[in-house]
Design a protein around this motif. Structure first.
Motif, PDB file in Angstrom:
ATOM      1  N   LEU A  77      -0.648  -0.805  -4.846  1.00 35.52           N
ATOM      2  CA  LEU A  77      -1.667   0.096  -4.971  1.00 35.52           C
ATOM      3  C   LEU A  77      -1.392   1.466  -4.275  1.00 35.52           C
ATOM      4  O   LEU A  77      -0.742   1.615  -3.496  1.00 35.52           O
ATOM      5  N   LEU A  87      -8.506   2.375  -1.198  1.00 37.34           N
ATOM      6  CA  LEU A  87      -8.635   1.331   0.152  1.00 37.34           C
ATOM      7  C   LEU A  87      -9.851   1.473   0.993  1.00 37.34           C
ATOM      8  O   LEU A  87      -9.696   2.589   1.563  1.00 37.34           O
ATOM      9  N   GLN A  88     -10.705   0.643   1.054  1.00 35.10           N
ATOM     10  CA  GLN A  88     -11.876   0.739   1.682  1.00 35.10           C
ATOM     11  C   GLN A  88     -11.588   0.100   3.205  1.00 35.10           C
ATOM     12  O   GLN A  88     -12.209   0.647   4.277  1.00 35.10           O
ATOM     13  N   LEU A 102      -8.308  -6.989   1.609  1.00 39.62           N
ATOM     14  CA  LEU A 102      -8.405  -5.741   1.247  1.00 39.62           C
ATOM     15  C   LEU A 102      -9.491  -5.485   0.257  1.00 39.62           C
ATOM     16  O   LEU A 102      -9.632  -5.792  -0.763  1.00 39.62           O
ATOM     17  N   ASP A 103     -10.778  -4.589   0.584  1.00 37.07           N
ATOM     18  CA  ASP A 103     -11.667  -4.203  -0.025  1.00 37.07           C
ATOM     19  C   ASP A 103     -11.374  -2.828  -0.664  1.00 37.07           C
ATOM     20  O   ASP A 103     -10.933  -1.982   0.273  1.00 37.07           O
ATOM     21  N   THR A 104     -11.184  -2.647  -1.987  1.00 32.94           N
ATOM     22  CA  THR A 104     -10.684  -1.453  -2.622  1.00 32.94           C
ATOM     23  C   THR A 104     -12.001  -1.102  -3.725  1.00 32.94           C
ATOM     24  O   THR A 104     -12.595  -1.746  -4.254  1.00 32.94           O
ATOM     25  N   SER A 105     -11.603   0.009  -4.434  1.00 33.38           N
ATOM     26  CA  SER A 105     -12.360   0.452  -5.531  1.00 33.38           C
ATOM     27  C   SER A 105     -12.035  -0.117  -6.576  1.00 33.38           C
ATOM     28  O   SER A 105     -12.871  -0.162  -7.758  1.00 33.38           O
ATOM     29  N   ILE A 109       0.729  -1.199  -0.056  1.00 30.01           N
ATOM     30  CA  ILE A 109      -0.167   0.064   0.098  1.00 30.01           C
ATOM     31  C   ILE A 109       0.757   1.197  -0.010  1.00 30.01           C
ATOM     32  O   ILE A 109       1.685   1.702   0.946  1.00 30.01           O
ATOM     33  N   CYS A 117      -6.101   4.023  -6.821  1.00 29.36           N
ATOM     34  CA  CYS A 117      -7.111   2.948  -5.922  1.00 29.36           C
ATOM     35  C   CYS A 117      -7.472   3.200  -4.697  1.00 29.36           C
ATOM     36  O   CYS A 117      -6.609   3.455  -3.935  1.00 29.36           O
ATOM     37  N   HIS A 151      -3.397   5.622  -3.842  1.00 25.87           N
ATOM     38  CA  HIS A 151      -5.077   6.270  -4.134  1.00 25.87           C
ATOM     39  C   HIS A 151      -4.584   7.442  -5.070  1.00 25.87           C
ATOM     40  O   HIS A 151      -5.666   8.147  -5.412  1.00 25.87           O
TER      41      HIS A 151
END
Length: 407
Positions: free
Chosen positions: A38, A137-138, A152-155, A15, A135, A40
């Motif tokens: 990944l 990261l949620q 990992l839950d992501t867009s 990340i 991306c 953002h």
């Protein structure tokens, strides 16, 4: 830049696609690990791009433990010893990047910081690293499978990995996307934190002091500044809010770290305005001068500063009218100007972040969390803060390399 990854499971997910993150991803990928990196941001490695006036002060020839602040000062020794400035010079040499040395052992690109970004991206490509950028990261959660310890839950959807590397940087320069995400992940998994603060940052002066010196904004001169165990000689710069320049940025980290063990400097910064000579001997040689002291000081200091400094202290008479005790006091003030800042210009003007993930929670060899197998932290997100001059980049390379060899 968007490289949509196809698989949902990786050996390693990193990340943060900055200096430490890309170094780590490249190392892991070149070991044969499947890696996803990944970030953002829309643009890759903006902090590298803007560093060093666009030339990237990518390391320093004189790296040692003494160039770093941490509540756990021995932590950085292992990684720095295993990945040195020489190793990084070998890497940029393989990529044909021209560089030059400036004062204090600082190394810069001849052309552009973009050369370093392109090199790191090429190293990642050599390791077949997959990209997800931009991306969001949620959420990060712990998985049950040893090969999928983290979910990992992501867009870009859901990803799983055995090793998760947090390379999110600190809070400095928020306009290019700094966030507390890395700290939140550390806290989520029960790791202790050292409260973050802006570092390598201009200092502000209280109103009564600022009233005396704010008209000097833009003036700079050579000085020695000290705070706690930090002592530096470089240019001091007056600003509309207080003090800056390389020497102030350096001691600002120690002023901010005054609650650290071994770096307790209290609230004061001490400045020696005569860094190259014995000021009392200099005054003694001129003790019979009929010149006003402020005029005499212009031999060594800018005229407007000398006048303001003397006006503040009522030293407005010819030098020969001062007695021995008064000359002693003048010498003491010139060699030990005590300044009590009332703050900093904050993260917007800070080059790095002091504090972060407590390194006592991490392995100094691998950067892995002791209480959470498979979770790694690299770079600025942890409580290791370098001096100005390429030391923070060297920590990014060294910590990223250490984690990349282990993740």
């Amino acid at each position: 830049m968007t490289h949509l990854p196809r698989p949902s499971r990786y050996d390693v997910i990193v990340i943060g696609a900055g200096a430490a993150g890309m170094m780590c991803a490249a190392q892991a990928g070149q070991r044969g690990r499947s890696v996803l990196i990944l970030d953002h941001a829309d643009k890759l490695a903006e902090k590298i791009r803007i560093s060093g006036g666009g030339r990237c002060n990518f390391t320093n020839l004189d790296v040692g433990m003494g160039n770093y602040l941490s509540r756990n000062p021995q932590f950085c020794r292992s990684a720095l010893a295993r990945y040195t400035p020489g190793h990084f010079l070998e890497l940029i040499g393989r990529h044909g990047i021209a560089w030059h040395e400036r004062e204090h052992g600082q190394l810069f690109c001849d052309d552009s910081a973009q050369d370093i970004i392109d090199m790191l991206r090429a190293e990642c490509e050599d390791g077949r690293v997959a990209w997800a950028m931009p991306c969001a990261l949620q959420a990060v959660t712990a998985g049950d499978d040893p090969e999928a310890r983290f979910v990992l839950d992501t867009s870009h959807g859901r990803f799983e990995c055995a090793s998760l590397v947090v390379a999110t940087g600190g809070l400095s320069i928020p306009k290019i996307g700094a966030s507390p995400l890395g700290y939140k992940i550390a806290e989520q998994f029960g790791l202790a934190m050292v409260a973050p603060k802006p570092a390598l940052v201009p200092l502000t002066l209280p109103p009564e002091e600022l009233a005396i010196y704010k008209e000097l904004a833009g003036m700079a001169f050579d000085a020695v500044a000290e705070c706690g165990s930090g002592r530096f000689r470089e240019n001091l710069l007056f600003t509309h809010r207080g003090l800056s320049g390389p020497v102030i940025l350096q001691v600002s980290s120690y002023w901010q770290a005054r609650d650290y063990g071994g770096a307790d400097g209290g609230n004061q910064v001490t400045v020696n305005l005569f860094p190259a000579e014995d000021v009392r001997a200099w005054l003694e040689e001129r003790a019979r001068s009929k010149s006003l002291l402020a005029n005499l000081l212009t031999e060594r200091l800018p005229k407007r500063f000398a006048q303001a400094f003397c006006d503040q202290r009522g030293w407005n008479k010819p030098t020969h009218q001062f007695n021995g005790k008064e000359l002693d006091a003048i010498a003491e003030a010139l060699s030990g100007w005590a300044i009590t800042p009332n703050g900093t210009l904050g993260y917007a003007k800070a080059e790095v972040t002091l504090g972060g993930v407590d390194t006592r929670e991490l392995s100094s060899k691998t950067m892995e969390a002791r209480k959470q197998p498979g979770l790694f932290f690299v770079g600025e997100v942890m409580d290791v803060t370098g001096h100005l001059g390429g030391f923070n980049f060297q920590w990014a390379w060294a910590s990223g390399h250490a984690a990349g060899q282990a993740a």
